[in-house]
Design an enzyme around this catalytic site. Structure first.
Site, PDB file in Angstrom:
ATOM      1  N   GLU A  36       3.453  -7.575  -7.478  1.00 38.26           N
ATOM      2  CA  GLU A  36       2.787  -6.491  -8.218  1.00 38.26           C
ATOM      3  C   GLU A  36       3.797  -5.842  -9.166  1.00 38.26           C
ATOM      4  O   GLU A  36       4.922  -5.540  -8.761  1.00 38.26           O
ATOM      5  CB  GLU A  36       2.249  -5.450  -7.233  1.00 38.26           C
ATOM      6  N   ALA A  41      -4.653   5.891 -12.795  1.00 36.67           N
ATOM      7  CA  ALA A  41      -5.991   6.346 -12.411  1.00 36.67           C
ATOM      8  C   ALA A  41      -6.677   7.117 -13.532  1.00 36.67           C
ATOM      9  O   ALA A  41      -7.885   7.061 -13.706  1.00 36.67           O
ATOM     10  CB  ALA A  41      -5.889   7.240 -11.174  1.00 36.67           C
ATOM     11  N   HIS A  69      -7.121   4.840   5.483  1.00 36.37           N
ATOM     12  CA  HIS A  69      -6.954   5.598   4.250  1.00 36.37           C
ATOM     13  C   HIS A  69      -6.741   7.073   4.617  1.00 36.37           C
ATOM     14  O   HIS A  69      -7.418   7.587   5.518  1.00 36.37           O
ATOM     15  CB  HIS A  69      -8.199   5.432   3.364  1.00 36.37           C
TER      16      HIS A  69
HETATM   17  P1  FAD Z   1     -12.256   3.326  -1.620  1.00 31.47           P
HETATM   18  O1  FAD Z   1     -12.405   1.982  -1.059  1.00 31.47           O
HETATM   19  O2  FAD Z   1     -13.352   3.864  -2.454  1.00 31.47           O
HETATM   20  O3  FAD Z   1     -11.969   4.323  -0.402  1.00 31.47           O
HETATM   21  C1  FAD Z   1     -11.496   5.645  -0.633  1.00 31.47           C
HETATM   22  C2  FAD Z   1     -11.896   6.545   0.530  1.00 31.47           C
HETATM   23  O4  FAD Z   1     -13.299   6.760   0.497  1.00 31.47           O
HETATM   24  C3  FAD Z   1     -11.612   5.943   1.900  1.00 31.47           C
HETATM   25  O5  FAD Z   1     -11.248   6.987   2.746  1.00 31.47           O
HETATM   26  C4  FAD Z   1     -12.944   5.339   2.309  1.00 31.47           C
HETATM   27  O6  FAD Z   1     -13.081   5.247   3.717  1.00 31.47           O
HETATM   28  C5  FAD Z   1     -13.906   6.353   1.701  1.00 31.47           C
HETATM   29  N1  FAD Z   1     -15.226   5.795   1.361  1.00 31.47           N
HETATM   30  C6  FAD Z   1     -15.483   4.606   0.785  1.00 31.47           C
HETATM   31  N2  FAD Z   1     -16.810   4.447   0.606  1.00 31.47           N
HETATM   32  C7  FAD Z   1     -17.407   5.579   1.072  1.00 31.47           C
HETATM   33  C8  FAD Z   1     -18.751   6.022   1.154  1.00 31.47           C
HETATM   34  N3  FAD Z   1     -19.769   5.271   0.749  1.00 31.47           N
HETATM   35  N4  FAD Z   1     -18.998   7.251   1.700  1.00 31.47           N
HETATM   36  C9  FAD Z   1     -17.979   8.036   2.136  1.00 31.47           C
HETATM   37  N5  FAD Z   1     -16.676   7.650   2.074  1.00 31.47           N
HETATM   38  C10 FAD Z   1     -16.387   6.439   1.547  1.00 31.47           C
HETATM   39  N6  FAD Z   1      -4.291   3.396  -7.661  1.00 31.47           N
HETATM   40  C11 FAD Z   1      -4.266   3.448  -9.018  1.00 31.47           C
HETATM   41  O7  FAD Z   1      -4.591   4.477  -9.599  1.00 31.47           O
HETATM   42  N7  FAD Z   1      -3.892   2.352  -9.778  1.00 31.47           N
HETATM   43  C12 FAD Z   1      -3.550   1.169  -9.205  1.00 31.47           C
HETATM   44  O8  FAD Z   1      -3.218   0.218  -9.923  1.00 31.47           O
HETATM   45  C13 FAD Z   1      -3.573   1.077  -7.782  1.00 31.47           C
HETATM   46  N8  FAD Z   1      -3.272  -0.093  -7.150  1.00 31.47           N
HETATM   47  C14 FAD Z   1      -3.394  -0.181  -5.780  1.00 31.47           C
HETATM   48  C15 FAD Z   1      -3.163  -1.405  -5.152  1.00 31.47           C
HETATM   49  C16 FAD Z   1      -3.288  -1.524  -3.772  1.00 31.47           C
HETATM   50  C17 FAD Z   1      -3.047  -2.875  -3.119  1.00 31.47           C
HETATM   51  C18 FAD Z   1      -3.623  -0.383  -2.988  1.00 31.47           C
HETATM   52  C19 FAD Z   1      -3.713  -0.500  -1.480  1.00 31.47           C
HETATM   53  C20 FAD Z   1      -3.857   0.841  -3.591  1.00 31.47           C
HETATM   54  C21 FAD Z   1      -3.755   0.960  -4.992  1.00 31.47           C
HETATM   55  N9  FAD Z   1      -4.011   2.161  -5.653  1.00 31.47           N
HETATM   56  C22 FAD Z   1      -3.961   2.237  -7.027  1.00 31.47           C
HETATM   57  C23 FAD Z   1      -4.267   3.388  -4.878  1.00 31.47           C
HETATM   58  C24 FAD Z   1      -5.775   3.615  -4.594  1.00 31.47           C
HETATM   59  O9  FAD Z   1      -6.459   3.864  -5.804  1.00 31.47           O
HETATM   60  C25 FAD Z   1      -5.865   4.815  -3.660  1.00 31.47           C
HETATM   61  O10 FAD Z   1      -5.358   4.481  -2.400  1.00 31.47           O
HETATM   62  C26 FAD Z   1      -7.220   5.481  -3.519  1.00 31.47           C
HETATM   63  O11 FAD Z   1      -7.044   6.703  -2.807  1.00 31.47           O
HETATM   64  C27 FAD Z   1      -8.281   4.698  -2.776  1.00 31.47           C
HETATM   65  O12 FAD Z   1      -8.677   3.612  -3.471  1.00 31.47           O
HETATM   66  P2  FAD Z   1      -9.686   2.522  -2.780  1.00 31.47           P
HETATM   67  O13 FAD Z   1     -10.011   1.574  -3.838  1.00 31.47           O
HETATM   68  O14 FAD Z   1      -9.108   2.027  -1.533  1.00 31.47           O
HETATM   69  O15 FAD Z   1     -10.929   3.494  -2.488  1.00 31.47           O
END
Ligand code: FAD
Length: 295
Positions: free
Chosen positions: A16, A50, A146
């Protein structure tokens, strides 16, 4: 070959990187990545801010890696502060540059900034991407849950929604304790989640940086790891050696225990990535030979 298929062939090794802020920084990164041709990552992923900035530099960097260095590339897309129109345009640009892999993310909340409202969760973004092109969609996951999740059950159920909406491969948040990943893998099995999961590994070469990241993301640090950070915080060279050795030790254990892949958070340090690859590449090559023999 699509990313989904690569997992059937071998234990995947990916890197990455993030788009540097300056053109000079980007040149330096490309030079260092092309100078270490002996690393054969299965793909390189490019992070994206973000808040909706950096789109152009991310596309430029992704295109150079995909089309000039000929390494499959994955573009991260955080959805919280992007509209459907923004994402549609970004996907079009990726498509124009022959980039077929995306990591669908929610992104972190930015204090005092109201999200756009089109993509509240990564699952909604994954669904949208699925309907707008032929992309291989990956998603993020969290072995130690998370930080906003109340418990593992909710977190796992939400992860399942993401997969139902089109995510076909997961990458974990960085971990420093392999047991946390093995426990997580069991929970996934119990929940009937059986898509490939790559484990995120970050060589710790800077104590303050790691402390900041782990505090924000609620990642637990094992005693052995804390001891390294405390002992060598003021000795850059020793810290780097110890951090790289720790990452190598994690990778040897993970690959020996049959993980689907390792995703190295390089922090744009190609030299550290090279040292880790030099110490572990035969492990990845051995899994490729074993899988080919069993076909
Ligand atoms: P989600 O999968 O949407 O989850 C976020 C939270 O919401 C979790 O607590 C989940 O349990 C909860 N949730 C999900 N669906 C629901 C629902 N229907 N109802 C209620 N709660 C729900 N960030 C950046 O800005 N840029 C990047 O390039 C970047 N790269 C990353 C790469 C990796 C491998 C990882 C692990 C993280 C990265 N991040 C990046 C950080 C990421 O954006 C954050 O961790 C963010 O807080 C959560 O993103 P997610 O896609 O996991 O969210």
């Amino acid at each position: 070959m699509s990313l989904k298929d690569i997992f059937n062939e071998k234990t995947v090794f990916s890197l990455e990187v993030f788009p540097p802020r300056t053109a000079q920084g980007e040149d330096n990164l490309i030079n260092s990545l092309s100078g270490i041709k002996s690393i054969k990552p299965d793909f390189i992923s490019i992070t994206l801010g973000a808040g909706g900035s950096q789109n152009n530099s991310a596309i430029d960097l992704a295109s150079t890696i995909q089309n000039d260095l000929k390494i499959p590339t994955m573009a991260h897309i955080p959805g919280l502060y992007r509209s459907k129109a923004d994402v549609t345009e970004f996907l079009q640009q990726l498509n124009d540059h022959n980039i077929k892999n995306v990591l669908a993310l929610r992104g972190d909340h930015i204090p005092d900034q109201q999200p756009v409202g089109d993509f509240k969760y990564a699952s909604e973004l994954a669904e949208f991407i699925k309907q707008h092109g032929n992309f291989d969609i990956s998603g993020a996951c969290y072995p130690q849950k998370h930080p906003e999740s109340n418990n593992f059950v909710d977190d796992t159920l939400h992860l399942k929604e993401k997969i139902d909406n089109g995510v076909s491969h997961l990458i974990t948040q960085m971990i420093f304790d392999n047991q946390a990943f093995y426990d997580f893998r069991e929970r996934l099995q119990l929940a009937g989640i059986n898509i490939p999961v790559e484990v995120g590994i970050m060589p710790c070469t800077n104590r303050n940086q790691i402390k900041r990241i782990t505090e924000l993301s609620g990642i637990e640090m094992p005693k052995k790891f804390v001891a390294i950070m405390d002992r060598y915080a003021d000795n850059k060279e020793a810290m780097r050696d110890a951090g790289i050795a720790y990452a190598i030790d994690q990778i040897v254990d993970l690959v020996s225990n049959g993980v689907d892949g390792i995703h190295l958070y390089t922090m744009n340090n190609a030299e550290n990535a090279q040292r880790i690859w030099d110490a572990t590449h035969t492990l990845f090559e051995a899994t490729s030979n074993q899988l080919q023999k069993s076909l």
